[in-house]
Enzyme design. Structure first.
Site, PDB file in Angstrom:
ATOM      1  N   ARG A 171       1.014  -1.327  -0.313  1.00  0.00           N
ATOM      2  CA  ARG A 171       0.041  -0.387  -0.176  1.00  0.00           C
ATOM      3  C   ARG A 171       0.786   1.144   0.313  1.00  0.00           C
ATOM      4  O   ARG A 171       0.733   1.873   0.641  1.00  0.00           O
ATOM      5  CB  ARG A 171      -1.175  -0.038   1.427  1.00  0.00           C
ATOM      6  CG  ARG A 171      -2.024  -1.086   0.906  1.00  0.00           C
ATOM      7  CD  ARG A 171      -2.719  -1.180   0.272  1.00  0.00           C
ATOM      8  NE  ARG A 171      -3.842  -2.324   0.390  1.00  0.00           N
ATOM      9  CZ  ARG A 171      -3.743  -3.400  -0.215  1.00  0.00           C
ATOM     10  NH1 ARG A 171      -3.098  -3.308  -1.036  1.00  0.00           N
ATOM     11  NH2 ARG A 171      -4.354  -4.501  -0.100  1.00  0.00           N
ATOM     12  N   SER A 245     -10.853  -1.656   2.132  1.00  0.00           N
ATOM     13  CA  SER A 245     -10.485  -1.265   3.862  1.00  0.00           C
ATOM     14  C   SER A 245     -10.020   0.375   4.213  1.00  0.00           C
ATOM     15  O   SER A 245      -9.875   0.379   3.675  1.00  0.00           O
ATOM     16  CB  SER A 245      -9.329  -2.592   4.072  1.00  0.00           C
ATOM     17  OG  SER A 245      -9.434  -3.912   3.265  1.00  0.00           O
ATOM     18  N   GLU A 351      -5.642   3.531   5.498  1.00  0.00           N
ATOM     19  CA  GLU A 351      -5.647   3.919   3.988  1.00  0.00           C
ATOM     20  C   GLU A 351      -5.681   4.672   2.883  1.00  0.00           C
ATOM     21  O   GLU A 351      -5.685   5.117   1.854  1.00  0.00           O
ATOM     22  CB  GLU A 351      -6.088   2.422   3.483  1.00  0.00           C
ATOM     23  CG  GLU A 351      -5.908   1.290   2.379  1.00  0.00           C
ATOM     24  CD  GLU A 351      -6.295   0.405   2.361  1.00  0.00           C
ATOM     25  OE1 GLU A 351      -5.946  -0.572   2.493  1.00  0.00           O
ATOM     26  OE2 GLU A 351      -6.877   0.282   0.915  1.00  0.00           O
TER      27      GLU A 351
HETATM   28  C1  LIG Z   1     -15.633  -1.612  -1.852  1.00  0.00           C
HETATM   29  C2  LIG Z   1     -14.115  -1.186  -2.391  1.00  0.00           C
HETATM   30  C3  LIG Z   1     -12.898  -2.085  -2.314  1.00  0.00           C
HETATM   31  C4  LIG Z   1     -12.079  -1.690  -1.811  1.00  0.00           C
HETATM   32  N1  LIG Z   1     -11.169  -2.582  -2.252  1.00  0.00           N
HETATM   33  C5  LIG Z   1      -9.316  -2.691  -2.144  1.00  0.00           C
HETATM   34  C6  LIG Z   1      -8.475  -4.002  -2.006  1.00  0.00           C
HETATM   35  O1  LIG Z   1      -9.275  -5.108  -1.852  1.00  0.00           O
HETATM   36  N2  LIG Z   1      -7.514  -3.669  -2.834  1.00  0.00           N
HETATM   37  C7  LIG Z   1      -7.335  -2.834  -2.684  1.00  0.00           C
HETATM   38  O2  LIG Z   1      -5.762  -2.256  -2.391  1.00  0.00           O
HETATM   39  N3  LIG Z   1      -8.041  -1.404  -2.742  1.00  0.00           N
HETATM   40  C8  LIG Z   1      -9.363  -1.280  -2.576  1.00  0.00           C
HETATM   41  N4  LIG Z   1     -10.083  -0.281  -2.666  1.00  0.00           N
HETATM   42  C9  LIG Z   1      -9.096   0.403  -2.802  1.00  0.00           C
HETATM   43  C10 LIG Z   1      -9.626   1.714  -3.636  1.00  0.00           C
HETATM   44  O3  LIG Z   1     -10.235   1.250  -4.584  1.00  0.00           O
HETATM   45  C11 LIG Z   1      -8.508   1.504  -4.930  1.00  0.00           C
HETATM   46  O4  LIG Z   1      -7.813   2.720  -3.761  1.00  0.00           O
HETATM   47  C12 LIG Z   1      -8.277   2.227  -6.231  1.00  0.00           C
HETATM   48  O5  LIG Z   1      -6.871   2.204  -6.215  1.00  0.00           O
HETATM   49  C13 LIG Z   1      -8.488   3.898  -6.176  1.00  0.00           C
HETATM   50  O6  LIG Z   1      -8.706   4.167  -7.147  1.00  0.00           O
HETATM   51  P1  LIG Z   1      -9.527   5.848  -7.457  1.00  0.00           P
HETATM   52  O7  LIG Z   1      -9.129   5.950  -9.009  1.00  0.00           O
HETATM   53  O8  LIG Z   1     -10.941   5.720  -7.206  1.00  0.00           O
HETATM   54  O9  LIG Z   1      -8.689   6.612  -6.843  1.00  0.00           O
HETATM   55  P2  LIG Z   1      -9.466   7.672  -5.797  1.00  0.00           P
HETATM   56  O10 LIG Z   1     -10.011   7.439  -4.683  1.00  0.00           O
HETATM   57  O11 LIG Z   1      -9.625   8.961  -7.065  1.00  0.00           O
HETATM   58  O12 LIG Z   1      -7.845   8.623  -5.698  1.00  0.00           O
HETATM   59  C14 LIG Z   1      -7.380   7.758  -4.481  1.00  0.00           C
HETATM   60  C15 LIG Z   1      -5.826   8.537  -4.734  1.00  0.00           C
HETATM   61  O13 LIG Z   1      -4.661   8.395  -5.529  1.00  0.00           O
HETATM   62  C16 LIG Z   1      -4.576   9.943  -6.371  1.00  0.00           C
HETATM   63  N5  LIG Z   1      -4.724   9.485  -7.555  1.00  0.00           N
HETATM   64  C17 LIG Z   1      -6.167   9.230  -8.474  1.00  0.00           C
HETATM   65  N6  LIG Z   1      -5.708   9.217  -9.570  1.00  0.00           N
HETATM   66  C18 LIG Z   1      -4.451   9.749  -9.843  1.00  0.00           C
HETATM   67  C19 LIG Z   1      -3.964   9.813 -10.982  1.00  0.00           C
HETATM   68  N7  LIG Z   1      -4.222   9.551 -12.296  1.00  0.00           N
HETATM   69  N8  LIG Z   1      -2.867  10.747 -10.715  1.00  0.00           N
HETATM   70  C20 LIG Z   1      -2.179  10.674  -9.537  1.00  0.00           C
HETATM   71  N9  LIG Z   1      -2.918  10.221  -8.535  1.00  0.00           N
HETATM   72  C21 LIG Z   1      -3.611  10.264  -8.301  1.00  0.00           C
HETATM   73  C22 LIG Z   1      -5.667  10.518  -5.328  1.00  0.00           C
HETATM   74  O14 LIG Z   1      -5.656  11.950  -5.915  1.00  0.00           O
HETATM   75  C23 LIG Z   1      -5.588  10.266  -3.824  1.00  0.00           C
HETATM   76  O15 LIG Z   1      -5.126  10.558  -3.318  1.00  0.00           O
HETATM   77  C24 LIG Z   1     -11.846  -0.679  -2.520  1.00  0.00           C
HETATM   78  C25 LIG Z   1     -12.670   0.490  -2.403  1.00  0.00           C
HETATM   79  C26 LIG Z   1     -14.054  -0.270  -2.082  1.00  0.00           C
HETATM   80  C27 LIG Z   1     -14.457   1.207  -2.205  1.00  0.00           C
END
Ligand SMILES: Cc1cc2nc3c(=O)[nH]c(=O)nc-3n(C[C@H](O)[C@H](O)[C@H](O)COP(=O)(O)OP(=O)(O)OC[C@H]3O[C@@H](n4cnc5c(N)ncnc54)[C@H](O)[C@@H]3O)c2cc1C
Length: 358
Positions: A171, A245, A351
């Site tokens: 992470r 998480s 996280e």
């Molecule tokens: C139901 C559920 C289950 C999940 N299960 C998992 C799991 O099993 N494993 C896991 O690792 N995670 C999990 N997650 C967390 C999440 O899905 C991941 O971390 C995912 O990669 C976040 O993507 P996002 O596009 O929604 O990011 P966002 O929430 O939009 O952003 C997260 C961070 O990344 C930055 N960011 C976003 N896009 C960019 C970009 N293009 N360039 C630079 N920075 C950027 C944002 O500024 C922020 O700091 C889960 C979340 C949910 C809701």
């Protein structure tokens, strides 16, 4: 591509999976690089901070909102590279930041490619995947991430970073170390064609039920497991209004892990050593289960604090039921952290990323 449209005071809650958070002072949806550069120039001319969002599935946005310009990264595009003669089993894939992560996984699985099948069902975008080195069921993005194309927000230059430069670990990545410095534009993955998927996680092995599954079987099993824990986005499942998480599994030195064991025995939380789940890491440290620590420090699944609570299916997921605030959610998180600290002396780390809390 549509022209750049910068809006004022756009509520961010609908852009997050928690459905929480106040307005962005300025807001734009970015579908291409010229639009992105135009938006960054606009913010720079006004000395405004810029922050980016993908699917909003790993952020807690302040109730007061976010100052400056918030960009929703929606730049699409996936391309499979031609095969390389001396690496017959390898398939390189480039995906742009705004692609939906799980749609890319599904496409690769349909093409019989292995390497990301255990990461099926993780919400969010491709661009956010390297930020916390997404992982699930014994697989991490780091295993197949070959390179990441970034835009440096200080001088607006782009470059491809090699795997080693991404500083990926559990992470963690260079972008966690230096938040807001670079924007991820695209990733390059090295996947395997025709290889047997690597199923390492006991719970997944049991769910797959075959010793030689194909990638599609692994994906189906992962999706089934995730659905059972409300770890798939599903509008009909209130438990999935979360960030997945909320806490990371703590990774402690061997000495610190031993202290947790001794405390647990002394306090009667466990009757014998084997009852404390411990996962030795290659560097000698020991990973503990955050879910186990939370449950054994007195928190139960389904516990509520009015509009927010702990998922009834997973003690690591904090859920916004309806009508809540980010402040209430963070107060609940702090309560869980305090219980774990008091019982085990362990500090649970959050996280999700906090936005707008400065
Ligand atoms: C139901 C559920 C289950 C999940 N299960 C998992 C799991 O099993 N494993 C896991 O690792 N995670 C999990 N997650 C967390 C999440 O899905 C991941 O971390 C995912 O990669 C976040 O993507 P996002 O596009 O929604 O990011 P966002 O929430 O939009 O952003 C997260 C961070 O990344 C930055 N960011 C976003 N896009 C960019 C970009 N293009 N360039 C630079 N920075 C950027 C944002 O500024 C922020 O700091 C889960 C979340 C949910 C809701």
């Amino acid at each position: 591509m549509t022209a750049l449209r910068i809006e004022r005071d756009v509520l961010l809650a609908p852009y997050t999976t928690l459905q929480l958070g106040g307005p962005a002072e300025y807001f734009a949806r970015i579908e291409g690089r010229p639009q992105l550069l135009e938006a960054l120039g606009w913010a720079r001319a006004r000395s405004l901070p810029v922050c980016v969002l993908g699917g909003g599935s790993n952020v807690v946005v302040s109730d007061a909102g976010v100052r400056g310009l918030v960009l929703i990264i929606a730049m699409r595009g996936v391309c499979f590279a031609p095969p390389v003669a001396d690496r017959p089993g390898e398939q390189l894939l480039e995906a742009h930041a705004g692609e939906v992560w799980d749609a890319v996984v599904e496409r690769c699985v349909r093409a019989g490619l292995s390497g990301i099948e255990c990461l099926s069902g993780i919400p969010g975008t491709v661009g956010a995947a390297p930020i916390q080195n997404i992982g699930a069921y014994g697989q991490e993005l780091a295993e197949c991430l070959q390179a990441v194309e970034v835009l440096d927000l200080t001088d607006l230059t782009t470059r491809w970073l090699a795997h080693a430069e991404c500083e990926l670990s559990y992470r963690f990545s260079r972008w966690k170390r230096q938040p807001g410095r670079e924007l991820v534009l695209a990733v390059r993955l090295a996947l395997q064609r025709g290889a047997t998927p690597n199923v390492r996680y006991a719970e997944l092995q049991a769910a797959v039920g075959s010793t030689a599954p194909d990638v599609a079987q692994v994906r189906d099993a992962v999706l089934g497991l995730r659905r059972g824990k409300s770890m798939l986005l599903d509008a009909a499942d209130p438990n999935s209004r979360s960030v997945g998480s909320f806490f990371m599994n703590p990774v402690l030195s061997a000495e610190a892990a031993l202290r947790v064991l001794q405390t647990s025995l002394a306090q009667g939380v466990i009757a014998d050593e084997s009852a404390l789940p411990r996962y030795p890491q290659p560097d000698g440290r020991v990973k503990l289960s955050a879910a186990w620590l939370i449950e054994r420090s007195g928190t139960h699944k389904g516990e509520r604090r009015g509009p927010v609570g702990v998922s009834s299916r997973h003690s690591l997921a904090l859920v916004h039921h309806a009508g809540g605030t980010s402040a209430a959610l963070l107060a609940l998180a702090a309560e869980l952290q305090a219980r774990v600290r008091a019982t085990f002396g362990v500090e649970l780390e959050r996280e999700p990323v906090l936005l707008g809390f400065d």
